[in-house]
Design an enzyme around this catalytic site. Structure first.
Site, PDB file in Angstrom:
ATOM      1  CE  LYS A   1      -3.933   2.120   2.456  1.00  0.00           C
ATOM      2  NZ  LYS A   1      -4.807   2.087   3.639  1.00  0.00           N
TER       3      LYS A   1
ATOM      4  CB  SER B   1      -8.027   4.119   2.678  1.00  0.00           C
ATOM      5  OG  SER B   1      -7.236   3.465   3.653  1.00  0.00           O
TER       6      SER B   1
ATOM      7  CB  SER C   1      -8.649   1.520   5.681  1.00  0.00           C
ATOM      8  OG  SER C   1      -9.306   2.748   5.568  1.00  0.00           O
TER       9      SER C   1
END
Ligand SMILES: [Mg+2]
Ligand SMILES: [Zn+2]
Lengths: 485, 491, 95
Positions: free
Chosen positions: B78, B158, B182
């Site tokens: 990420k 997210s 998330s």
């Protein structure tokens, strides 16, 4: 407390002063990062990505800095808080890389304490300490390297500071300076801050207000970052007069942050920072509550050196010194140590005289500290010893001192090499006295009716013997020969 | 040979160890899959050269019999995690071009254990979002689509890039982060497994901060065992993070497949929210039945302050974010806009560098911390947070873990929830409480809805008791036997 | 609590975010909406409740006073929009 009032057109005004002193902790590394603390390195050479506020960087607290804050708190006889916390103070400035300063607003590490302050004349007064907290220093903005840009050096960013906040307990510029001087002496004795004001390692924010004697507190202005005793006093005096003038003209004081301009000797409003401040303090979520073990606090307490105030009292009692001499000799650790080594087994008062008047006088004329004295303490003690035993007179001692200063050997060596031993041998002196009386019959006659004129004869003998004659012996001989009793 | 990209992480590591294929082979297979899947917009940066270099180094170690627990396994990262020398933007224009001179602890741990980095994964800007639409680099598409529809769906957020890449077989697993859901919400939306461990289990050092007291890293993978394997590598005490827990990391993989008989599973009454789709309700009941069948004792519990978790979160998170994001000022790194004065440069940099959602949250955070509002908003939120944590503590007196739905809905269409921020925030209604309390939570794919979209079930456990979660998640996984895969419309 | 355009202007200024005049009213409405929803927190009895700033039940760890970082200006200047002679160069600060 001696109150120094300002005489205004409309009557007297009292100055009320409280100080926030920022003292840089004498640590190797920064408060929350492993970058070095130091002075004089190249720009940004002592900066980690933590200090520069890079993404994902996190603070970890330096144990030594915590210990120094506790030590200082103990030196201020203050409450040590077993639990304290770190908060963020948010504002934007190019030398504040994270966009916030990590400080301790709500729960400081040290609470209330007190400092006994000594004035130059030896009198003392007490200043209340409101709190001491740990916080980060900011970096440095340089505005004169380029006409269109500001240059930023973050070397100082993240350096540990102890902010020591006093109560508004001072009433004159002199007392404020005396407070900072006493605090500095304490910090240096504790070894928690080097007290170097020129390098900005100790600086003061001065809160100034004025009021009619006996009335409540007036509105204060804060003068930021004043970094010398002289500037502290100038800033206060200027600011107090400025406020009195405004008030006497029927105006009002606006609470604001002001800057001292040493060049003009004036304070002026920091206009860029005038905009409403809202620091949005909140607990720093990257840090946990700082909890101090009682055992650690006790360990630190046990390690405290003799503090200046206690030492001052001990010097006065143990050595019989005046308050003034005791104050001067305990103002610095090195001085006190020097004195105690020189005074061992000697007349301590005499050693104190020589240390304060002769040695320190001479050193300060050359802007040197006692650590740089060319005369070691044992040598100064030896010199005093020679006076005590009557080997040399105080007058000769001054000559010897000069030679010691020039590094010409030990006191005894100098005295012997230069033949400065005081002449107390009656035989040698009798001859000189007889010769003098014979050469000056009229003066000898006059002295019989005016005995105080004997001084002239003593002076002549001293001159004759190159100052080595023992004046007491000369005096006795002359009296016997001239028939004065 | 079966497709190398379709393997579980666990099987891939075993295949590598036994030299059934090389790290270079499996890495190349993934790099090809990534190339073919760019329409998903899952990766913001691909690092093929570094990947192949790491893969060859892995092969050399395997040849010497030295491999680590993830040796040769290609993973995605990420973009919230700093990667040394590789652009790290956290989905924001304000960090465009930023190349950290350091590696985050979590990714460094993965590389230490032999994993191979494929590239950086797209995400909501600064992890603020639940649909991946706030990314400055465009939204990520969910590999799943509703039956008979070509409409692009959100992978959630997210960690949308992470979830999408794992679901689409572009990497064997991916790092993710969870501040309010998330990891778990995108895992639920993509039929993957996502665990947010106990706060403090994974180091936050080098992970771009959103809300420091809530942010926690974790993996998104294709199986419960994979999640255990990857989390074991990511975890560990880090002296560089003051909030990192000084505890040993258990071998989480040992808990998967363990007998769950006798474990008490709590079903919190208050999670039965109004307007919850019947399908979600049914799935939840199914989950309860599965665990009961596996021998768990099911107990009803009450977490009375549940409904206040989201509003408390929307004070705490923006408040911390408003301060954490102050460092993006255009002075030392990242984007700098023009302007006549310093203040204008600051204001333009942040106006142009941040997207609308980030700006909205900074404004809210600034407001709730400002003079006169601190007590009414921020301090009150912290007190409510304590109430929520206390609710959990009381629940642990009667149960060992909680079972809830992961999300109130399945994946929705991109652009669907633009109008009202609060509607978007409601996505995290089931996940946020665990963040506030610092507890571990895992989402396990449990079935498909009527449109053929994945749905997840969440388990929440005691602090530092990920072991129990892995055991229960393993039982759910086995019972659900979720094998569905999205159709490969993208390549 | 309803937030007006003037408050948005003040808060945006504090946060150093340029918000065009035309955005102030819409933002005020949005933020008011969110704050209105948040205000249900007032229903919770928080009397005597200790605020919870972190989920960690531990105390602040301490680091030894050892220099282990810094000493590499290029490392911190490498991403700077402008630097010169070892300094970060930023728009002129007017005191
Ligand atoms: Mg101050
Ligand atoms: Zn301060």
């Amino acid at each position: 407390m001696t109150d120094t009032l300002i005489q205004g057109r409309t009557g007297p005004w009292e100055i009320v002063l409280g100080l926030e002193v920022h003292a840089q902790v004498a640590s190797r590394a920064k408060l929350f990062s492993g970058a070095a603390v130091g002075f004089g390195a190249g720009p940004n050479a002592q900066v980690s990505t933590v200090d520069a506020g890079f993404p994902g960087m996190l603070p970890v607290l330096n144990r030594f800095c915590v210990e120094q804050a506790v030590k200082t708190g103990l030196g201020l006889n203050a409450q040590i808080h077993r639990t304290s916390r770190f908060d963020r103070k948010n504002y934007f400035y190019p030398d504040l890389p994270q966009g916030y300063q990590i400080s301790q607003l709500y729960h400081p590490i040290v609470g209330e304490g007190a400092l006994e302050v000594e004035r130059d004349d030896g009198s003392t007064f007490t200043v209340g300490i409101e709190r001491l907290h740990l916080e980060q220093d900011a970096g440095k903005s340089i505005h004169d390297m380029d006409p269109h840009s500001t240059y930023v050096d973050l070397n100082r960013s993240g350096t540990a500071l102890m902010e020591i906040v006093s109560r508004p307990d001072m009433r004159s510029a002199e007392d404020a300076a005396a407070y900072v001087r006493t605090l500095r002496t304490l910090l240096r004795a504790l070894g928690t801050c080097d007290g170097d004001m020129e390098k900005g390692n100790l600086r003061a924010d001065v809160n100034v207000s004025v009021r009619r004697p006996g009335e409540g507190l007036g509105t204060r202005c804060e003068i930021k970052n004043v970094n010398s005793f002289r500037f502290i006093m100038q800033a206060i005096e200027y600011e107090a007069r400025r406020q009195v003038e405004i008030l006497e003209d029927g105006g009002k004081i606006t609470q604001e942050t002001r800057l001292f301009d040493p060049g003009r000797g004036e304070t002026r409003s920091m206009r860029s920072k005038e905009e409403a401040h809202d620091y949005r303090y909140f607990p720093d979520p990257d840090l946990l509550p700082l909890v101090l073990e009682e055992a650690w606090i006790e360990e630190i307490r046990a390690s405290l050196p003799e503090l200046p105030a206690a030492r001052r009292r001990r010097f006065a009692e143990q050595y019989g010194l005046t308050a003034y001499d005791a104050g001067v000799l305990t103002a610095e650790d090195e001085r006190a140590a020097y004195f105690e080594r020189a005074a061992g087994g000697r007349n301590a008062k005499l050693v104190a005289n020589w240390t304060v008047n002769d040695l320190l006088g001479r050193l300060s004329a050359e802007d040197r500290g006692i650590a740089e004295s060319p005369i070691p303490p044992e040598t100064l003690g030896e010199l005093v010893g020679l006076i005590e035993e009557g080997t040399i007179s105080s007058k000769i001692a001054k000559t010897v001192f000069e030679k010691l200063w020039a590094g010409e050997g030990s006191a005894r060596e100098v005295v012997e090499r230069e033949g400065l031993v005081q002449v107390s041998d009656t035989g040698a002196l009798e001859a000189a006295v007889d010769k003098l009386i014979a050469a000056n019959p009229d003066k000898a006659e006059a002295v019989k009716s005016k005995p105080q004129a004997i001084g002239w004869f003593v002076g002549q003998v001293m001159k004759e013997t190159g100052g080595k004659a023992n004046p007491a012996v000369v005096n006795a001989l002359l009296r016997a020969r001239l028939g004065i009793d | 040979m079966t497709e190398l990209t379709a393997l579980t992480l666990t099987d891939a590591v075993e295949g590598l160890r036994t030299k059934r294929f090389s790290a270079e082979e499996i890495t190349r297979a993934h790099l090809e899959a990534m190339e073919g899947a760019r329409t998903l917009n899952a990766f913001t940066v691909e690092t093929p050269d570094r990947a192949l270099e790491m893969a060859r180094a892995s092969d050399a170690r395997i040849a010497r019999g030295e491999g680590g627990p993830l040796e040769g396994a290609p993973l995605g990262v990420k973009d919230l995690f700093s990667t040394e020398g590789v652009e790290t933007t956290a989905g924001s224009r304000i960090l465009q071009g930023f190349k950290p001179p350091y590696e985050s602890t979590v990714t460094a741990n993965l590389w230490r254990d032999g994993a191979v980095m494929l590239g950086k994964l797209n995400m909501d800007e600064f992890a603020m979002g639940s649909s991946n639409e706030t990314s400055a680099w465009g939204p990520v598409a969910n590999p799943w689509r509703s039956r008979g529809s070509n409409a692009s769906l959100t992978p959630g957020g997210s960690s949308g890039g992470s979830a999408s890449a794992v679901a689409a077989d572009l990497c064997l697993g991916a790092t993710a982060s969870d501040t309010g859901g998330s990891i778990r919400q995108p895992a639920a939306f993509t039929g993957t497994v996502g665990i947010k461990p106990t706060y403090g289990r994974c180091s936050r050092w080098g992970m771009v901060a959103f809300a420091s007291s809530l942010d926690q890293a974790g993996p998104i993978t294709r199986s419960v065992s994979d999640a255990a394997l990857m989390l074991r590598s990511m975890s560990g005490h880090d002296p560089k993070d003051s909030t990192s827990l000084p505890v040993e990391t258990p071998d989480f993989t040992q808990f998967v497949g363990r007998d769950v008989r006798g474990l008490r599973v709590g079903v919190p009454r208050e999670y039965r929210v109004d307007g919850m789709p019947a399908e979600i309700e049914q799935l939840w009941e199914q989950g309860v039945a599965w665990l009961r069948d596996a021998g768990c004792e099911i107990v009803e519990v009450s977490l009375p302050h549940t409904r206040y978790a989201l509003p408390a979160y929307y004070i705490v998170a923006p408040a911390e974010a408003s301060s954490n994001l102050a460092r993006y000022d255009g002075m030392r790194f990242g984007y700098r806009a023009g302007g006549g004065t310093l203040t204008e440069v600051y204001e333009n940099t942040r106006a142009e560098g941040f997207g609308d959602e980030v700006k909205r949250r900074i404004l809210i955070g600034t407001y709730v911390l400002s003079a006169g509002f601190y007590d009414a908003y921020y301090l009150r939120a912290l007190k409510v947070r304590r109430r929520i944590a206390d609710d959990f503590d009381r629940a642990w007196e009667t149960c060992d873990a909680l079972l809830t739905p992961s999300t109130p809905t399945a994946a929705f269409a991109l652009g669907d929830k633009d109008a009202d921020p609060v509607t978007m925030y409601l996505n995290d209604v089931f996940t946020v409480p665990a963040n506030l309390a610092g507890l571990p939570g895992i989402s396990v794919p449990a079935g498909l809805d009527a449109n053929g979209l994945p749905l997840g079930l969440q388990l929440v456990g005691r602090a530092l008791d990920e072991g129990t979660l892995f055991s229960l998640a393993g039982a759910l996984e086995q019972a659900a036997a979720f094998r569905a895969k999205p159709e490969r419309w993208w390549s | 609590m309803a937030v007006d355009a003037e408050t948005v202007r003040r808060v945006a200024r504090l946060a150093r975010i340029a918000e065009p005049e035309a955005r102030l009213d819409p933002l005020a409405r949005e933020i008011s909406g969110i704050l209105g929803w948040i205000e249900q927190l007032n229903e919770v009895d928080v009397e005597g409740v200790e605020p919870m700033a972190t989920a960690v039940h531990a105390t602040q760890p301490l680091r030894e006073d050892v220099v282990a970082d810094g000493g590499d200006p290029a490392r911190v200047l490498g991403n700077a929009p402008r630097s010169d002679d070892g300094f970060f160069v930023v728009p002129k600060v007017v005191e």
